[in-house]
Write a protein that holds these residues in place. Sequence first.
Motif, PDB file in Angstrom:
ATOM      1  N   PRO A 400     -43.915 101.481  13.670  1.00  0.00           N
ATOM      2  CA  PRO A 400     -44.142 100.746  14.914  1.00  0.00           C
ATOM      3  C   PRO A 400     -42.827 100.537  15.653  1.00  0.00           C
ATOM      4  N   ASN A 403     -39.264  95.231  18.695  1.00  0.00           N
ATOM      5  CA  ASN A 403     -39.345  94.320  19.848  1.00  0.00           C
ATOM      6  C   ASN A 403     -40.672  94.404  20.591  1.00  0.00           C
ATOM      7  N   VAL A 404     -41.783  94.583  19.849  1.00  0.00           N
ATOM      8  CA  VAL A 404     -43.099  94.613  20.488  1.00  0.00           C
ATOM      9  C   VAL A 404     -43.517  93.191  20.831  1.00  0.00           C
ATOM     10  N   ASP A 405     -44.039  93.010  22.021  1.00  0.00           N
ATOM     11  CA  ASP A 405     -44.567  91.696  22.362  1.00  0.00           C
ATOM     12  C   ASP A 405     -46.038  91.661  21.969  1.00  0.00           C
ATOM     13  N   PHE A 406     -46.370  90.762  21.070  1.00  0.00           N
ATOM     14  CA  PHE A 406     -47.726  90.732  20.535  1.00  0.00           C
ATOM     15  C   PHE A 406     -48.622  89.730  21.255  1.00  0.00           C
ATOM     16  N   LYS A 407     -48.316  89.499  22.516  1.00  0.00           N
ATOM     17  CA  LYS A 407     -49.098  88.462  23.183  1.00  0.00           C
ATOM     18  C   LYS A 407     -50.565  88.852  23.318  1.00  0.00           C
ATOM     19  N   VAL A 409     -52.105  90.567  21.051  1.00  0.00           N
ATOM     20  CA  VAL A 409     -52.589  90.986  19.733  1.00  0.00           C
ATOM     21  C   VAL A 409     -53.735  90.101  19.259  1.00  0.00           C
ATOM     22  N   GLU A 410     -54.239  90.454  18.093  1.00  0.00           N
ATOM     23  CA  GLU A 410     -55.407  89.768  17.543  1.00  0.00           C
ATOM     24  C   GLU A 410     -55.276  88.255  17.569  1.00  0.00           C
ATOM     25  N   ASP A 411     -56.313  87.628  17.934  1.00  0.00           N
ATOM     26  CA  ASP A 411     -56.336  86.184  17.941  1.00  0.00           C
ATOM     27  C   ASP A 411     -57.511  85.766  17.071  1.00  0.00           C
ATOM     28  N   ILE A 412     -57.193  85.376  15.839  1.00  0.00           N
ATOM     29  CA  ILE A 412     -58.291  85.112  14.908  1.00  0.00           C
ATOM     30  C   ILE A 412     -59.006  83.797  15.209  1.00  0.00           C
TER      31      ILE A 412
ATOM     32  N   GLU B 323     -50.000  87.554  14.948  1.00  0.00           N
ATOM     33  CA  GLU B 323     -51.295  87.132  15.466  1.00  0.00           C
ATOM     34  C   GLU B 323     -51.335  85.714  16.008  1.00  0.00           C
ATOM     35  N   GLN B 325     -50.835  82.576  18.122  1.00  0.00           N
ATOM     36  CA  GLN B 325     -50.422  82.254  19.478  1.00  0.00           C
ATOM     37  C   GLN B 325     -49.309  81.206  19.423  1.00  0.00           C
ATOM     38  N   ARG B 380     -41.666  86.874  15.847  1.00  0.00           N
ATOM     39  CA  ARG B 380     -42.831  87.329  16.598  1.00  0.00           C
ATOM     40  C   ARG B 380     -42.579  88.712  17.184  1.00  0.00           C
ATOM     41  N   LEU B 381     -41.366  88.933  17.659  1.00  0.00           N
ATOM     42  CA  LEU B 381     -41.037  90.215  18.270  1.00  0.00           C
ATOM     43  C   LEU B 381     -40.444  91.200  17.265  1.00  0.00           C
ATOM     44  N   HIS B 382     -40.182  90.752  16.061  1.00  0.00           N
ATOM     45  CA  HIS B 382     -39.503  91.598  15.068  1.00  0.00           C
ATOM     46  C   HIS B 382     -38.225  92.178  15.666  1.00  0.00           C
TER      47      HIS B 382
END
Lengths: 557, 446
Positions: A400, A403-407, A409-412, B323, B325, B380-382
Amino acid sequence: MKVRTRGHLLISVAGVLGILGATTLATGQVAPVSPPSDTDMATSLRLSPSQYKLAITDVFGESIRVDGRFEPEMRDQGMLAIGARTENMTDSSLETYDNIARAVAAQVVDERHRAGFVGCKPRSDAGRDDACAYAFFSRVGALLYRRPLTTGEIEGRASAAGAEADKLHNFYSGLRLSLAEMMVSPQFLFRYKRMEADPTHPGQQRMNAYDKASTLSFFLWNSTPDPELTRAAASGELNTNDGLKRQVDRMVDSARVASGVRAFFADMLVFSDFDAVSKDPNFFPRYTLSIKDQAQEQTLRTIIDHVVGRHGDYRDLFTTPNTFLTKDLASLYAVPFIDATANGQQQRWLPHTYPADDPRGGILSQASFTTLWSPSGRTSPTVRGKALRQNILCQRVPAPPGNVDFKFVEDISNPKYKTTRDRLTAHRSEAMCAGCHKITDPLGLALENFDSAGGFRSTENGVRIDASGETNGTMFDGPLGLAKVVHDDPAATACVAERMFAFETGYLPPKTESGWKQIESKFAASRYDVLELMRQIALSDLSYRSPNTKPAPARNQ
Amino acid sequence: MNSKIKTLTRRRLLRGAVAGGAVTVGLPILDCVLNNKGTAFADGAPLPQRFAAWFWPLGVGEEDWRPAGTGKEFEWPWRFGPIKSFRERTNLYSGSQVNLDGSANQTHFTGVQGYYTGAVTSSGDYFNSTDIIIANTIGARNRFRSLSVACDGDAKSSWTASAGGKIPDEVSPVALYKRIFGAEFTDPNAATFVPDAETMSRRSVLSGVTDERAALEKSLGAADRQKLDYYFTSLRALEQKLDIQLQKPAPLQACVKPKENDDDGHAVGLISDAMTRHDLFCDLFAMALACDQTRVVSIDITQGMTGLRRDGDPTSHHSYTHEEQIDPALGYQAKVAWFQQQYMQGLYNYATKLDAIKEGDGSLLDHMILFAHTCHGSPRLHSLRNYPFATIGNGGGRIKTGMHVATPGDAATRITLTMQLAMGVPVSTWGTGSNRVTTPISGVLV
């Protein structure tokens, strides 16, 4: 077919070693070797823990236990067998070998075993007897080093044993210490592939016959050469095409080939990683430590039955309804299972055949795959899909991006996303994530009917699981659909062939060479019979050529 | 004379007498081995330096952990709350980064590869970690050059590597106990010492392996000869270990054989189980250092892509970093922060155990550096930016402490270079490409 029962070579091989002693030890000569090149790659392979154990059992018999933990093996390019070539010895690893060797040596000379193994009675138990020690090390040394020892080597061992016997006032203590030292020697712990001038093809090289015997034996049987193979090496037969074929046919037809098949698939299917697997007992009470072992054993039994017992098509491993179950596993898979003869034992193995449309068929639906490639609390179709791509199809899945923004991403906690599929679909809406997840997720999602602990399920959080998918334009549905896709993918058979070669040599095959293409086409012609693949690899020049030498020009046929 | 080091308890005397069999109990040697200040051995040799690396996964937070203020004047960040009581002996380092120089970023790996081995490569090479470089300088004469463990049951969690490649972690506290304090351990405070005849014989026969070397080498190519070199490096380490066991060890006041344990190192999924094991390892390492069995130790709690979970929750710490928030009221990922606080509590426990061991005029912790490091800046951003590092202890007076050291945009290798220099490693340049550094962080080294 004559099958040798698993006894110890130390007694049964005496005749062969007598021949070796007469022909080779008398001269103390070793075969001339080629000068090393400066730009080469290592070819020596460290014995794996299972090879070490089988070799000790073959040399000394089953009454000698190999106790102690080995340092974990390191995987390289997907295989421990490649790591065995590329990884170096560490201080802690050698310390471990030293501990294990001393424990084995102590058993060999203890009062229970010494009469059988030592082979002679010392003049006195309280001091040295070099003649008796010499006889012992000439026999044992050849078995441990997988070649006859020179006179100097044997004298060195006997003399060291004698010196310590005098200090400790005990003949057997000296023998024990010197034997343990042999077992930490690189000549026991590593398999070397030494090249020598080929007298039948001037200017070319060939692998030393004893090293060739070891290559064959550890490849096909996962253990040390037996007396017949050693004899063929000593006599020079193994250097001839006919002699090699006789030995390969004998070994592939032997029941012992199951050990090689087992070791290969345990490596290819990454079972070593089970050491780091745990499942939460609160969520998965049926997933016990014992289930981890049973899961691996189920798959290996399925494979041995299919590959060795039936000479089945490799591709059918992904769809076969035939397997073996214990009560524990049947309970995990929610399979009705009655063992009228079990008498309360949990781990009795019984053959089981699923109905043709049962999603539990094939090795990908087994707990050895679904639990190994799941986090401890819940499933990850990404992890399963990636494992399938990398380990079954030999495909590379990119890492992967950083610096990916996971905003997104999955929200359980979001009620919109009840299932893993929902959350991953949301994640795949991100362009920078979509590329890789499209490669991994559809395959993994097809196995969502199996939870993190391998249990069968049809719903997740109250919603029926949708296990449909698409890859390379092919639509499929559920574990059976996925199994069919993998079955029909040419990458699967190419992958097992490539990894099989790596299992033998410690490196990947030269795929553009005609020799490799021949192996692949014969594998296909056999309807993907894995034993035939092993036979062809064992017969191929590629197995005994140094990877550091350029391929010889084609000979006139 | 320091009152702490002249205490010779009846128990210690008796233990020495029992362990040594029929012995004559002589002068209390502990009085005479240290100088008057308790800062060095009586012959002038300084007390040994020690280095402990401690890895926790996934950083501490977004930008909110960076302390306001630098040097001695800064506001202690709540993220490091559990170790606040060590403030005067701690440095927090913020702002540094690992530069990719065009290589692929393999998350959870490349960052550590960069600052801990100095080289970022796409190939996944991992050689010569900082702890081993330090061990080669300060640990070469000890029974164990270095020791490293993982708390999650996975030997592959290791960040320790020699020139020959990665060294798997020990995962079992039982096995670690046996390795250090088992039958081969010699109590340095025993009143008598008799070299073990069996050990002498083992040492003697090992030379037979070396005798085979020349003949074997002749038959091998260059790469296999190099591989054989690594084998013989390990063989020499084994021989040295036996040599040390054959010498009478110098008395060490604080050395007491620790309690045995029964943790076999099985895989664990709960952070509570991992941290319980962590504390066992801390006990063993503290005493391994106090007994001078080794001078370099490493604890790796778990890998960056950690599967550790909170009891009753199926989602792992790592999954939560992706995941969860950001809580609008708090401004951070609350569940992720909970995990991070558990690790910091573990760091506190470790430092406390090291500080409880009295040595000379202070504690063991005062003669070492406990170096805390992690795989990412922002979890969060790794990210590979704004790495949080912490050190506790001044390495026997080699570094200044009590500071927030901010080096925004600087290569994180400068921190590992500083650690190496503090431990006496003769190094002038460290790292490759834009991670190459030639000077330590200013104002840290004494």
